[in-house]
Design a protein around this motif. Structure first.
Motif, mmCIF file in Angstrom:
data_model
loop_
_atom_site.group_PDB
_atom_site.id
_atom_site.type_symbol
_atom_site.label_atom_id
_atom_site.label_comp_id
_atom_site.label_asym_id
_atom_site.label_seq_id
_atom_site.Cartn_x
_atom_site.Cartn_y
_atom_site.Cartn_z
ATOM 1 N N ARG A 138 0.819 -1.213 0.000
ATOM 2 C CA ARG A 138 0.000 0.000 0.000
ATOM 3 C C ARG A 138 0.853 1.264 0.000
ATOM 4 N NH1 ARG A 138 -4.941 0.809 -1.569
ATOM 5 N NH2 ARG A 138 -3.746 -0.715 -2.687
ATOM 6 N N ASP A 139 0.419 2.253 -0.779
ATOM 7 C CA ASP A 139 1.008 3.580 -0.777
ATOM 8 C C ASP A 139 0.178 4.413 0.187
ATOM 9 O OD1 ASP A 139 1.658 6.176 -1.235
ATOM 10 O OD2 ASP A 139 1.262 6.168 -3.394
ATOM 11 N N PHE A 140 0.720 4.650 1.383
ATOM 12 C CA PHE A 140 -0.066 5.326 2.413
ATOM 13 C C PHE A 140 -0.264 6.814 2.128
ATOM 14 C CE2 PHE A 140 2.131 1.910 4.956
ATOM 15 C CZ PHE A 140 1.039 1.081 5.015
ATOM 16 N N THR A 141 0.570 7.370 1.228
ATOM 17 C CA THR A 141 0.488 8.815 1.011
ATOM 18 C C THR A 141 -0.793 9.219 0.286
ATOM 19 O OG1 THR A 141 1.679 8.680 -1.084
ATOM 20 C CG2 THR A 141 2.995 9.009 0.897
ATOM 21 N N THR A 142 -1.480 8.254 -0.301
ATOM 22 C CA THR A 142 -2.726 8.586 -0.982
ATOM 23 C C THR A 142 -3.914 8.509 -0.023
ATOM 24 O OG1 THR A 142 -3.138 6.295 -1.566
ATOM 25 C CG2 THR A 142 -1.897 7.602 -3.147
ATOM 26 N N GLY A 143 -3.688 7.879 1.126
ATOM 27 C CA GLY A 143 -4.798 7.738 2.083
ATOM 28 C C GLY A 143 -5.863 6.762 1.615
#
Lengths: 232, 542
Positions: B122-127
């Motif tokens: 998961r890319d957490f920066t996109t929320g």
């Protein structure tokens, strides 16, 4: 006396109808001007074809991906032309886009912030999957029995519209801050009417060719013709 | 007083609802009194914990005591806030140690291991989070906590229940920091319609809805992830993504409980092609009918086995994989892993489970194999290859723990393979490593494969006796090592790029013999005769 009355009544009726029928022209028509934009592109059209492995009754056997559509005299279709900074009342008509033949029709639709009707004329499952930053992106199924789904886009931006079931489907919803916009037709032209007089920047956006701007001066009752050439 | 405080802990913890950390952490980190305030603390998980009214003070004389309790409680409440909300600073320390390898130091999903993983971390920066219980895009803290704790089945995300609960809450707090602007809107739980219990009727309605809303487009007609849109699916980052195999609920990313499944259907899986259906079913309760139908597709839980029992049968063994005989035998489920020892490695294997049924008669042994393959393929020689499966045996089982190298043998010790390949059929081979495979001449193995709705069913038969030293002989009562290999050629698997197992065992059960009806009476008669003889001899002597 009776005759007189009848005449009066008739006159009154005529006057009433006349008053009813007479609508003052919109402010723009009296004081506004028209912009006729002609958007061209010197490069080659980009139209890809893809073999379809499902729903061939609705989608056909070959999907056509119209990435850059260039018509006669280099006219570029599906470009959004808008007048930056102009102010005007909201457009009355509700925007709509259809899914027909496993394509978004039209491919590019421009609207003011608000609701849009997304139709499903194909009668098969599509899913409305949007990519956007200012507006919340959505991914909603639209099965065959859901003929229309109304979605809201409140903030101006270019919203990408896809369908994961038919991955070639691509459409755009241009949410514009003012009512002075148009989408170019197959000849690459569009008309924007009733623009309040003044000096503006005309903005042209295309999904793959990006943005171009050009200064334009709108004079009351006149038509300003602007030619914009898109470059890669 | 401590007793009083403790009694409150006991009373209040359940009131906190599912969103609360359990009393252990609270008790250990904050002391008994802290727990007393749990139910009074606003539930920021969005679960709307039920608050019980506190008892009014009974006697004025107790006022000072109560004042102390309140004072302690207020301090403790602040502490509870930290535990419940988590400490992002402390979370970072755990994150850098445990999570950054895949998810990246910046939380962008680009850790050193990311390239090898599918689905990607998961890319957490996109929320954007796949699994959530909310109608909006923002997951609750509890949603994040649960994914950390339970992991995501079928992906590289392991369950982190091994970490102290406090660390996991701290991680939740830290994760939210990667996309603070996405957390402005408060999470709002999705309201599911009233639950509909499973019944034949509900399952039927679920199937109707499955067809009406065309789940099959991705998930396939029988739910085996073999729909026509499968190959086109990409996530929001443009990475290829596979639809869920609905017959394997144990691999569902967001859990396999009824509520989990109904929620996934209702709100979709964010960042993936799976859309939200709550506004797109005919009636809201269809979400539950669909859930019931989906659960009806699976065998419940796999019957994992380490020993495959080969059942003795009388008479001929049918070639037809759909013959009645096979339905009478309970399958052993064998899990397969990607081959990651030699190049080219297979980090994301397509085939993860084979159901095995095996029988033998006086002459032959037969294996019935069932496995899901979403892309039937005989191979085009460039990107797609023939689908295949093989059973591997040591040519001469030693009877001890020594066996050839499980990865199809090696130069010094080969293995015997009973294999099937689409387009070629059943055959026998010897291998001295994954790339050194030599078909055996004079093969006597036969069989038949059927492919339907994303699933192969195959029967492979062979004489029990071996013709030569290269072939394994099968004898009743002997533990014979067996291993499995499978290739989904349509997904580009060929050669070392395969799914495989280590060694398992096979045992031919002893045939039922009539000796058990003969021997005991004979022994009884002989014993009786001996006793009579003894008695007779004794009588004669006296």
């Amino acid at each position: 006396m009776r005759k007189m009355l009848a005449v009066f009544v008739t006159l009154a009726l005529i006057a009433g109808v006349a008053v009813f029928a007479y609508r003052p022209a919109p402010a723009g028509a009296q004081g506004g001007g028209t912009i006729e934009a002609a958007v061209t592109y010197g490069g080659a059209p980009v139209v890809e074809k893809l073999k379809v492995n499902k729903d061939t009754k609705q989608c056909g056997t070959e999907a056509v991906l119209e990435k850059v559509v260039v018509g006669a005299n280099k006219g570029l279709a599906n470009a959004v032309v808008s007048v930056a900074g102009a102010k005007g009342p909201a457009r009355a008509a509700k925007a709509e886009i259809d899914q027909q033949g496993c394509k978004f029709v039209p491919r590019v639709v421009a609207m003011m912030p608000g609701a849009i009707d997304i139709k499903n004329s194909d009668g098969i499952l599509h899913n409305i999957h949007t990519y956007s930053t200012a507006n919340a992106s959505i991914n909603k199924a639209q099965p065959k029995f859901k003929k229309v789904m109304t979605e809201k886009f409140d903030k101006p931006e270019f919203v990408k519209l896809t369908c994961d079931v038919h991955s070639w489907m691509l459409g755009w919803i241009a949410v514009m801050p003012n009512p002075f916009f148009g989408v170019t037709d197959a000849k690459g032209t569009t008309r924007i009417e009733n623009v309040p007089p003044g000096k503006y920047t005309l903005e042209v956006w295309h999904e793959t060719l990006g943005k171009q701007t050009k200064d334009v001066e709108v004079k009351a009752g006149q038509t300003a013709r602007v030619a914009v050439e898109m470059k890669k | 007083m401590p007793a009083r405080a403790r009694s409150r802990v006991v009373r209040c913890v359940p009131a906190g609802g599912g969103g609360m950390p359990s009393s252990t952490t609270l008790a250990s980190s904050l002391g008994g009194a802290a727990g007393a305030r749990v139910s009074d603390y606003p539930d920021n998980t969005g679960l709307g914990g039920h608050h019980r009214p506190r008892r009014p003070a009974r006697a004025a004389s107790r006022a000072p005591v109560i004042a102390v309790i309140v004072a302690v409680s207020v301090v403790a409440a602040a502490g509870t806030a930290a535990a419940q909300g988590g400490d992002a600073g402390a979370g970072k320390a755990v994150y850098d140690l445990k999570c950054a390898g895949c998810h990246g130091e910046k939380g962008d999903g680009k850790g050193p291991a990311a390239e090898l993983l599918e689905p990607r971390p998961r890319d957490f920066t996109t929320g954007v989070y796949k699994v959530r219980s909310t109608a909006t895009k923002v997951p609750t803290d509890q949603d994040l906590f649960r994914v950390i704790t339970e992991g995501m089945p079928g992906t590289s995300m392991p369950p982190w229940a091994v970490l102290p609960e406090k660390d996991r809450w701290n991680l939740v707090a830290y994760l939210k920091r990667f996309a603070p602007e996405k957390r402005e809107e408060a999470p709002k739980r999705v309201e599911l319609p009233r639950e509909v219990a499973s019944s034949a009727e509900s399952i039927k309605r679920g199937r109707e809805m499955y067809e009406a809303i065309e789940c099959n487009k991705c998930h396939g007609d029988q739910g085996r992830a073999d729909g026509p849109s499968r190959a086109e699916l990409k996530d929001d980052w443009g990475h290829p993504i596979r639809p869920a195999n609905l017959t394997k609920p144990w691999s569902f990313r967001g859990g396999a409980s009824r509520t989990d499944i109904a929620r996934r259907i209702a709100v979709g899986v964010l960042g993936t092609p799976m859309p939200s259906f709550i506004d797109s079913v005919e009636k809201p309760e269809d979400v539950w009918h669909l859930t019931n139908y989906i659960l009806s597709l699976s065998p419940g839980a796999p019957r994992y086995a380490t020993l495959v029992t080969v059942t003795s049968v009388a008479g001929a063994i049918p070639d037809d994989p759909d013959a009645a005989l096979w339905k009478r035998i309970a399958p052993s489920h064998i899990p397969l892993m990607g081959q990651v020892i030699v190049d080219p490695r297979n980090f994301n294997p397509s085939i993860d489970l084979v159901a095995v049924r095996a029988v033998y008669n006086d002459r032959e042994i037969a294996f019935h194999l069932t496995w899901d393959d979403p892309t039937e393929s005989t191979g085009d020689g460039t990107r797609a290859f023939p689908d295949a499966i093989s059973l591997q045996f040591p040519p001469r089982p030693s009877g001890g723990a020594e066996r050839p190298y499980f990865l199809m043998g090696d130069a010094s010790e080969g293995v015997y393979l009973l294999r099937w390949e689409s387009g070629k059929g059943v055959g026998e081979a010897t291998a001295h490593g994954p790339t050194k495979l030599a078909p055996l001449a004079g093969a006597e193995a036969t069989g038949r494969a059927v492919f339907a709705a994303g699933q192969y069913r195959l029967v492979m038969k062979r004489p029990l006796a071996s013709k030569d030293a290269a072939r394994t002989e099968f004898r009743p009562g002997v533990f014979t090592p067996v291993a499995f290999q499978a290739w989904d050629g349509g997904a580009g698997e060929a050669g070392p790029k395969m799914s495989l197992t280590s060694w398992y065992y096979l045992r031919l059960e002893e045939p039922e013999s009539s000796r058990r009806f003969v021997l005991p009476p004979v022994v009884a008669i002989l014993t009786l005769a001996a006793m009579l003889l003894v008695v007779r001899v004794a009588q004669m002597r006296s």
